[in-house]
Design a protein around this motif. Structure first.
Motif, PDB file in Angstrom:
ATOM      1  N   MET A   1       9.578 -13.795  52.989  1.00 55.33           N
ATOM      2  CA  MET A   1       9.523 -14.303  54.365  1.00 55.33           C
ATOM      3  C   MET A   1       8.200 -13.912  55.008  1.00 55.33           C
ATOM      4  O   MET A   1       7.816 -12.750  55.013  1.00 55.33           O
ATOM      5  N   LYS A   2       7.500 -14.909  55.553  1.00 54.27           N
ATOM      6  CA  LYS A   2       6.191 -14.666  56.146  1.00 54.27           C
ATOM      7  C   LYS A   2       6.331 -13.854  57.421  1.00 54.27           C
ATOM      8  O   LYS A   2       7.154 -14.145  58.281  1.00 54.27           O
ATOM      9  N   LYS A   3       5.505 -12.811  57.551  1.00 56.20           N
ATOM     10  CA  LYS A   3       5.493 -11.973  58.744  1.00 56.20           C
ATOM     11  C   LYS A   3       4.071 -11.885  59.295  1.00 56.20           C
ATOM     12  O   LYS A   3       3.105 -12.233  58.608  1.00 56.20           O
ATOM     13  N   THR A   4       3.971 -11.412  60.521  1.00 55.24           N
ATOM     14  CA  THR A   4       2.672 -11.247  61.175  1.00 55.24           C
ATOM     15  C   THR A   4       2.382  -9.770  61.351  1.00 55.24           C
ATOM     16  O   THR A   4       3.199  -9.039  61.927  1.00 55.24           O
ATOM     17  N   PHE A   5       1.228  -9.351  60.839  1.00 52.86           N
ATOM     18  CA  PHE A   5       0.791  -7.962  60.949  1.00 52.86           C
ATOM     19  C   PHE A   5      -0.472  -7.906  61.804  1.00 52.86           C
ATOM     20  O   PHE A   5      -1.330  -8.787  61.715  1.00 52.86           O
ATOM     21  N   ALA A   6      -0.577  -6.864  62.611  1.00 53.45           N
ATOM     22  CA  ALA A   6      -1.768  -6.694  63.446  1.00 53.45           C
ATOM     23  C   ALA A   6      -2.312  -5.284  63.283  1.00 53.45           C
ATOM     24  O   ALA A   6      -1.590  -4.305  63.517  1.00 53.45           O
ATOM     25  N   PHE A   7      -3.562  -5.183  62.849  1.00 58.03           N
ATOM     26  CA  PHE A   7      -4.255  -3.899  62.753  1.00 58.03           C
ATOM     27  C   PHE A   7      -5.108  -3.726  64.012  1.00 58.03           C
ATOM     28  O   PHE A   7      -5.899  -4.614  64.346  1.00 58.03           O
ATOM     29  N   VAL A   8      -4.959  -2.608  64.686  1.00 59.60           N
ATOM     30  CA  VAL A   8      -5.773  -2.322  65.869  1.00 59.60           C
ATOM     31  C   VAL A   8      -6.671  -1.135  65.542  1.00 59.60           C
ATOM     32  O   VAL A   8      -6.187  -0.063  65.163  1.00 59.60           O
ATOM     33  N   ILE A   9      -7.988  -1.344  65.673  1.00 61.40           N
ATOM     34  CA  ILE A   9      -8.956  -0.312  65.315  1.00 61.40           C
ATOM     35  C   ILE A   9     -10.006  -0.207  66.427  1.00 61.40           C
ATOM     36  O   ILE A   9     -10.171  -1.134  67.214  1.00 61.40           O
ATOM     37  N   ASN A  10     -10.708   0.927  66.500  1.00 63.49           N
ATOM     38  CA  ASN A  10     -11.726   1.076  67.544  1.00 63.49           C
ATOM     39  C   ASN A  10     -13.113   0.665  67.066  1.00 63.49           C
ATOM     40  O   ASN A  10     -14.071   0.687  67.830  1.00 63.49           O
ATOM     41  N   HIS A  31       1.379 -13.238  54.110  1.00 68.91           N
ATOM     42  CA  HIS A  31       1.574 -12.873  55.510  1.00 68.91           C
ATOM     43  C   HIS A  31       0.346 -13.237  56.341  1.00 68.91           C
ATOM     44  O   HIS A  31      -0.746 -13.473  55.821  1.00 68.91           O
ATOM     45  N   GLU A  32       0.520 -13.274  57.641  1.00 65.46           N
ATOM     46  CA  GLU A  32      -0.566 -13.507  58.582  1.00 65.46           C
ATOM     47  C   GLU A  32      -1.069 -12.154  59.069  1.00 65.46           C
ATOM     48  O   GLU A  32      -0.269 -11.313  59.486  1.00 65.46           O
ATOM     49  N   VAL A  33      -2.380 -11.950  59.014  1.00 61.63           N
ATOM     50  CA  VAL A  33      -2.935 -10.627  59.331  1.00 61.63           C
ATOM     51  C   VAL A  33      -4.026 -10.744  60.392  1.00 61.63           C
ATOM     52  O   VAL A  33      -5.033 -11.428  60.185  1.00 61.63           O
ATOM     53  N   TYR A  34      -3.801 -10.071  61.516  1.00 59.63           N
ATOM     54  CA  TYR A  34      -4.784  -9.987  62.589  1.00 59.63           C
ATOM     55  C   TYR A  34      -5.529  -8.660  62.499  1.00 59.63           C
ATOM     56  O   TYR A  34      -4.941  -7.631  62.171  1.00 59.63           O
ATOM     57  N   VAL A  35      -6.801  -8.699  62.826  1.00 56.80           N
ATOM     58  CA  VAL A  35      -7.600  -7.487  63.001  1.00 56.80           C
ATOM     59  C   VAL A  35      -8.081  -7.489  64.440  1.00 56.80           C
ATOM     60  O   VAL A  35      -8.755  -8.427  64.882  1.00 56.80           O
ATOM     61  N   ILE A  36      -7.721  -6.451  65.184  1.00 55.51           N
ATOM     62  CA  ILE A  36      -7.993  -6.393  66.619  1.00 55.51           C
ATOM     63  C   ILE A  36      -8.881  -5.200  66.921  1.00 55.51           C
ATOM     64  O   ILE A  36      -8.570  -4.067  66.524  1.00 55.51           O
ATOM     65  N   GLY A  37      -9.997  -5.455  67.594  1.00 54.14           N
ATOM     66  CA  GLY A  37     -10.909  -4.364  67.919  1.00 54.14           C
ATOM     67  C   GLY A  37     -12.029  -4.845  68.805  1.00 54.14           C
ATOM     68  O   GLY A  37     -12.136  -6.044  69.108  1.00 54.14           O
ATOM     69  N   PRO A  38     -12.908  -3.946  69.238  1.00 50.13           N
ATOM     70  CA  PRO A  38     -14.006  -4.335  70.124  1.00 50.13           C
ATOM     71  C   PRO A  38     -15.132  -5.034  69.371  1.00 50.13           C
ATOM     72  O   PRO A  38     -15.276  -4.893  68.155  1.00 50.13           O
ATOM     73  N   LYS A  82       2.854 -12.169  68.870  1.00 52.52           N
ATOM     74  CA  LYS A  82       4.184 -11.707  68.439  1.00 52.52           C
ATOM     75  C   LYS A  82       4.171 -11.087  67.032  1.00 52.52           C
ATOM     76  O   LYS A  82       4.834 -11.578  66.110  1.00 52.52           O
ATOM     77  N   PRO A  83       3.426  -9.998  66.848  1.00 51.55           N
ATOM     78  CA  PRO A  83       3.402  -9.364  65.518  1.00 51.55           C
ATOM     79  C   PRO A  83       4.737  -8.730  65.177  1.00 51.55           C
ATOM     80  O   PRO A  83       5.441  -8.213  66.054  1.00 51.55           O
ATOM     81  N   ASP A  84       5.083  -8.770  63.898  1.00 50.33           N
ATOM     82  CA  ASP A  84       6.279  -8.062  63.428  1.00 50.33           C
ATOM     83  C   ASP A  84       5.998  -6.569  63.288  1.00 50.33           C
ATOM     84  O   ASP A  84       6.883  -5.737  63.490  1.00 50.33           O
ATOM     85  N   VAL A  85       4.750  -6.262  62.909  1.00 50.05           N
ATOM     86  CA  VAL A  85       4.324  -4.866  62.743  1.00 50.05           C
ATOM     87  C   VAL A  85       2.915  -4.717  63.288  1.00 50.05           C
ATOM     88  O   VAL A  85       2.051  -5.560  63.015  1.00 50.05           O
ATOM     89  N   VAL A  86       2.675  -3.663  64.068  1.00 50.84           N
ATOM     90  CA  VAL A  86       1.299  -3.315  64.431  1.00 50.84           C
ATOM     91  C   VAL A  86       0.950  -2.004  63.751  1.00 50.84           C
ATOM     92  O   VAL A  86       1.763  -1.071  63.701  1.00 50.84           O
TER      93      VAL A  86
END
Length: 245
Positions: A1-10, A31-38, A82-86
């Motif tokens: 099952m496809k899930k959404t993951f989000a990595f938050v880094i500085n 899976h769908e993978v987001y990378v979130i940062g400045p 709407k990430p399943d896991v951050v």
């Protein structure tokens, strides 16, 4: 099952150096993978299949309005994607991201506590006051009912768990972020090779750079024949950067 993951880094470069293999594995599983940062997206990241989202986050910033804005940006982003896991990596992400994840109703959180920073390393009145002021925020950020806390040394784990009275079910202790042995294979030592004493690290005071230099000086004074290598670079985004030794 496809899930959404989000990595938050500085720092987006930190994702590439420390979490890229995990992200690629998730992509390979569909899976769908987001990378979130400045800042801007690192070159080649989107081509590999990652989705980069930029947020306002200053590693050294202390303006309360800017810091609150970072939490609000993360909250809005979590509500939208709407990430399943951050997966929160380093201090501001695991603090601000932990708060935003709870407010946004993210189902699961992984907080990677690679270090606790100057806030816990110093015991002056200033830092004792800051710890007391930030205590409610830490309690909230680490209070998600479905959360794992990853530590890399037992001292940090014991300190934070005792301070926040965290359940023993949450923490996980690992030996470090690790490297791929395929990329860094073991090679035999050269015969009759002069010993090399090395420290590979960001050039930060709290990484032991000054102690390393002092130890090298002692060895040289004792006539120990070796080469001494300090491998790394200054980190302009960290107040503990050892620009002069």
């Amino acid at each position: 099952m496809k899930k959404t993951f989000a990595f938050v880094i500085n720092n987006p470069a930190y994702f590439i150096s420390h979490r890229l293999a995990i992200g690629l594995s998730l992509l390979e599983q569909g899976h769908e993978v987001y990378v979130i940062g400045p800042g801007c997206c690192p070159q080649g990241l989107q081509e590999q299949g990652f989705i980069f989202q930029s947020v306002s986050m200053s590693r050294k910033g202390k303006n309360p309005f800017s810091e609150l804005n970072t939490i609000f940006e993360l909250y809005k982003l979590f509500k939208r994607i709407k990430p399943d896991v951050v997966h929160l990596v380093t201090i501001k992400p695991y603090l601000y991201g932990g708060i935003a994840a709870r407010l946004a109703g993210v189902p699961a959180v992984v907080s990677a506590v690679a270090g606790l920073g100057t806030l816990f390393n110093e015991n002056t009145f200033k830092y004792r006051f800051l710890r007391a002021a930030l205590y409610p925020l830490y309690r909230f950020a680490f209070g998600h009912k479905n959360q794992k806390l990853i530590f890399q040394n037992d001292d940090d784990r014991t300190l934070l768990l005792d301070w926040l009275k965290i359940s023993n079910e949450k923490p996980v202790l690992i030996r470090g972020s690790g490297v791929s042995l395929q990329d860094y294979p073991v090679v035999p030592e050269q015969a009759n090779h002069e010993p090399i004493v090395a420290l590979a690290s960001r050039l930060l005071k709290d990484k032991g750079v000054a102690e390393f230099v002092e130890a090298c000086n002692i060895l040289q004074q004792r006539g120990v024949k070796a080469r001494y290598w300090l491998i790394g670079s200054p980190d302009a985004g960290n107040s503990n950067t050892a620009l002069r030794i």
